[in-house]
Scaffold this motif. Structure first.
Motif, mmCIF file in Angstrom:
data_model
loop_
_atom_site.group_PDB
_atom_site.id
_atom_site.type_symbol
_atom_site.label_atom_id
_atom_site.label_comp_id
_atom_site.label_asym_id
_atom_site.label_seq_id
_atom_site.Cartn_x
_atom_site.Cartn_y
_atom_site.Cartn_z
ATOM 1 N N PRO A 64 0.832 -1.195 0.000
ATOM 2 C CA PRO A 64 0.000 0.000 0.000
ATOM 3 C C PRO A 64 0.870 1.250 0.000
ATOM 4 C CG PRO A 64 0.141 -0.862 2.215
ATOM 5 C CD PRO A 64 0.951 -1.776 1.333
ATOM 6 N N LEU A 65 0.424 2.286 -0.676
ATOM 7 C CA LEU A 65 1.086 3.593 -0.665
ATOM 8 C C LEU A 65 0.028 4.633 -0.372
ATOM 9 C CD1 LEU A 65 3.424 3.785 -3.794
ATOM 10 C CD2 LEU A 65 4.105 3.727 -1.402
ATOM 11 N N GLU A 66 0.291 5.478 0.603
ATOM 12 C CA GLU A 66 -0.657 6.531 0.942
ATOM 13 C C GLU A 66 0.038 7.867 0.780
ATOM 14 O OE1 GLU A 66 -4.031 7.428 4.322
ATOM 15 O OE2 GLU A 66 -2.655 5.747 4.579
ATOM 16 N N GLY A 67 -0.602 8.776 0.061
ATOM 17 C CA GLY A 67 -0.012 10.088 -0.165
ATOM 18 C C GLY A 67 -0.947 10.964 -0.962
ATOM 19 N N ILE A 68 -0.391 11.989 -1.608
ATOM 20 C CA ILE A 68 -1.179 12.968 -2.356
ATOM 21 C C ILE A 68 -0.802 12.887 -3.833
ATOM 22 C CG2 ILE A 68 -1.671 15.429 -2.655
ATOM 23 C CD1 ILE A 68 -1.109 15.718 0.358
ATOM 24 N N ALA A 69 -1.809 12.804 -4.695
ATOM 25 C CA ALA A 69 -1.574 12.720 -6.140
ATOM 26 C C ALA A 69 -0.942 14.007 -6.638
ATOM 27 C CB ALA A 69 -2.896 12.477 -6.865
ATOM 28 N N GLY A 70 0.052 13.867 -7.537
ATOM 29 C CA GLY A 70 0.764 15.042 -8.008
ATOM 30 C C GLY A 70 0.751 15.236 -9.502
ATOM 31 N N ASP A 71 0.986 14.205 -10.279
ATOM 32 C CA ASP A 71 0.890 14.312 -11.733
ATOM 33 C C ASP A 71 0.562 12.954 -12.304
ATOM 34 O OD1 ASP A 71 3.246 12.843 -12.118
ATOM 35 O OD2 ASP A 71 4.463 14.566 -12.576
ATOM 36 N N GLU A 72 0.482 12.870 -13.618
ATOM 37 C CA GLU A 72 -0.081 11.676 -14.222
ATOM 38 C C GLU A 72 0.822 10.459 -14.255
ATOM 39 O OE1 GLU A 72 -0.807 14.165 -17.233
ATOM 40 O OE2 GLU A 72 -2.440 15.055 -16.146
ATOM 41 N N CYS A 73 1.934 10.484 -13.548
ATOM 42 C CA CYS A 73 2.796 9.274 -13.510
ATOM 43 C C CYS A 73 2.212 8.136 -12.681
ATOM 44 C CB CYS A 73 4.172 9.592 -12.942
ATOM 45 S SG CYS A 73 5.244 10.385 -14.109
ATOM 46 N N ILE A 74 1.757 8.239 -11.591
ATOM 47 C CA ILE A 74 1.373 9.187 -10.549
ATOM 48 C C ILE A 74 2.626 9.546 -9.734
ATOM 49 C CG2 ILE A 74 0.266 9.236 -8.289
ATOM 50 C CD1 ILE A 74 -2.120 7.970 -9.380
ATOM 51 N N LEU A 75 2.827 10.844 -9.525
ATOM 52 C CA LEU A 75 3.832 11.317 -8.591
ATOM 53 C C LEU A 75 3.091 11.513 -7.293
ATOM 54 C CD1 LEU A 75 6.738 12.377 -8.133
ATOM 55 C CD2 LEU A 75 5.861 14.634 -8.705
ATOM 56 N N ILE A 76 3.401 10.695 -6.303
ATOM 57 C CA ILE A 76 2.660 10.733 -5.050
ATOM 58 C C ILE A 76 3.578 11.205 -3.936
ATOM 59 C CG2 ILE A 76 3.058 8.292 -4.533
ATOM 60 C CD1 ILE A 76 0.184 8.214 -3.415
ATOM 61 N N LYS A 77 3.111 12.166 -3.167
ATOM 62 C CA LYS A 77 3.906 12.701 -2.060
ATOM 63 C C LYS A 77 3.602 11.884 -0.815
ATOM 64 C CE LYS A 77 5.116 16.838 0.466
ATOM 65 N NZ LYS A 77 4.845 18.255 0.710
ATOM 66 N N VAL A 78 4.624 11.209 -0.318
ATOM 67 C CA VAL A 78 4.522 10.403 0.891
ATOM 68 C C VAL A 78 5.454 11.033 1.910
ATOM 69 C CG1 VAL A 78 4.830 8.117 1.890
ATOM 70 C CG2 VAL A 78 4.078 8.333 -0.483
ATOM 71 N N LYS A 79 4.855 11.627 2.943
ATOM 72 C CA LYS A 79 5.610 12.407 3.924
ATOM 73 C C LYS A 79 6.346 13.505 3.173
ATOM 74 C CE LYS A 79 5.539 8.721 7.159
ATOM 75 N NZ LYS A 79 6.116 7.798 7.995
ATOM 76 N N ASP A 80 7.662 13.558 3.211
ATOM 77 C CA ASP A 80 8.410 14.605 2.511
ATOM 78 C C ASP A 80 9.089 14.087 1.251
ATOM 79 O OD1 ASP A 80 7.756 16.607 4.322
ATOM 80 O OD2 ASP A 80 9.414 16.087 5.654
ATOM 81 N N GLN A 81 8.669 12.942 0.781
ATOM 82 C CA GLN A 81 9.320 12.298 -0.348
ATOM 83 C C GLN A 81 8.343 12.187 -1.521
ATOM 84 O OE1 GLN A 81 10.451 8.176 0.303
ATOM 85 N NE2 GLN A 81 12.573 8.803 0.187
ATOM 86 N N HIS A 82 8.820 12.376 -2.744
ATOM 87 C CA HIS A 82 7.998 12.204 -3.940
ATOM 88 C C HIS A 82 8.376 10.880 -4.604
ATOM 89 C CE1 HIS A 82 7.508 16.556 -3.412
ATOM 90 N NE2 HIS A 82 6.347 16.353 -3.990
ATOM 91 N N LEU A 83 7.386 10.034 -4.842
ATOM 92 C CA LEU A 83 7.605 8.739 -5.471
ATOM 93 C C LEU A 83 6.823 8.672 -6.776
ATOM 94 C CD1 LEU A 83 6.978 6.495 -2.328
ATOM 95 C CD2 LEU A 83 9.186 7.235 -3.218
ATOM 96 N N LYS A 84 7.456 8.166 -7.822
ATOM 97 C CA LYS A 84 6.751 7.948 -9.084
ATOM 98 C C LYS A 84 6.235 6.517 -9.088
ATOM 99 C CE LYS A 84 8.990 11.289 -12.004
ATOM 100 N NZ LYS A 84 9.734 11.527 -13.244
ATOM 101 N N VAL A 85 4.955 6.376 -9.412
ATOM 102 C CA VAL A 85 4.317 5.066 -9.442
ATOM 103 C C VAL A 85 3.957 4.742 -10.888
ATOM 104 C CG1 VAL A 85 2.354 3.718 -8.641
ATOM 105 C CG2 VAL A 85 3.391 5.418 -7.120
ATOM 106 N N VAL A 86 4.388 3.599 -11.363
ATOM 107 C CA VAL A 86 4.034 3.149 -12.705
ATOM 108 C C VAL A 86 2.552 2.758 -12.689
ATOM 109 C CG1 VAL A 86 4.513 1.436 -14.489
ATOM 110 C CG2 VAL A 86 6.382 2.337 -13.097
ATOM 111 N N LEU A 87 1.774 3.331 -13.587
ATOM 112 C CA LEU A 87 0.326 3.141 -13.568
ATOM 113 C C LEU A 87 -0.081 1.677 -13.690
ATOM 114 C CD1 LEU A 87 -0.858 6.175 -15.722
ATOM 115 C CD2 LEU A 87 -0.587 6.015 -13.242
ATOM 116 N N THR A 88 0.664 0.892 -14.446
ATOM 117 C CA THR A 88 0.313 -0.522 -14.612
ATOM 118 C C THR A 88 0.615 -1.339 -13.361
ATOM 119 O OG1 THR A 88 2.461 -0.952 -15.658
ATOM 120 C CG2 THR A 88 0.570 -0.501 -17.121
ATOM 121 N N GLU A 89 1.256 -0.734 -12.362
ATOM 122 C CA GLU A 89 1.544 -1.419 -11.101
ATOM 123 C C GLU A 89 0.444 -1.192 -10.059
ATOM 124 O OE1 GLU A 89 4.269 -3.461 -10.364
ATOM 125 O OE2 GLU A 89 4.474 -3.345 -12.541
ATOM 126 N N ILE A 90 -0.582 -0.416 -10.399
ATOM 127 C CA ILE A 90 -1.660 -0.100 -9.460
ATOM 128 C C ILE A 90 -2.792 -1.113 -9.640
ATOM 129 C CG2 ILE A 90 -3.371 1.610 -8.753
ATOM 130 C CD1 ILE A 90 -1.499 3.763 -9.934
#
Length: 73
Positions: free
Chosen positions: A29-55
């Motif tokens: 599980p990943l919890e954070g705030i959506a940022g752009d269409e990668c999805i770039l998700i902000k988790v705490k103070d870190q930005h993680l890129k998530v591959v859409l096909t991995e969701i």
């Protein structure tokens, strides 16, 4: 590959910077705030890129008029 309709949901959550709970194909599980269409998700103070096909599921964790949970197949 994800469908056009599912991609529209990705764009929507990113446009509104909704807080999300994602479940990845690995079960992680990943919890954070959506940022752009990668999805770039902000988790705490870190930005993680998530591959859409991995969701596998995307859940918006605040009440909104658009969506709650989307399942990706």
């Amino acid at each position: 590959m994800i469908s056009c309709q599912q991609y529209d949901y990705i764009e929507l959550v990113c446009m509104y910077h909704y807080p999300l709970l994602l479940t990845l194909t690995s079960g992680q599980p990943l919890e954070g705030i959506a940022g752009d269409e990668c999805i770039l998700i902000k988790v705490k103070d870190q930005h993680l890129k998530v591959v859409l096909t991995e969701i596998t599921t995307l859940t918006v964790t605040v009440t909104n008029p658009h969506l709650t949970t989307i399942r990706f197949e």
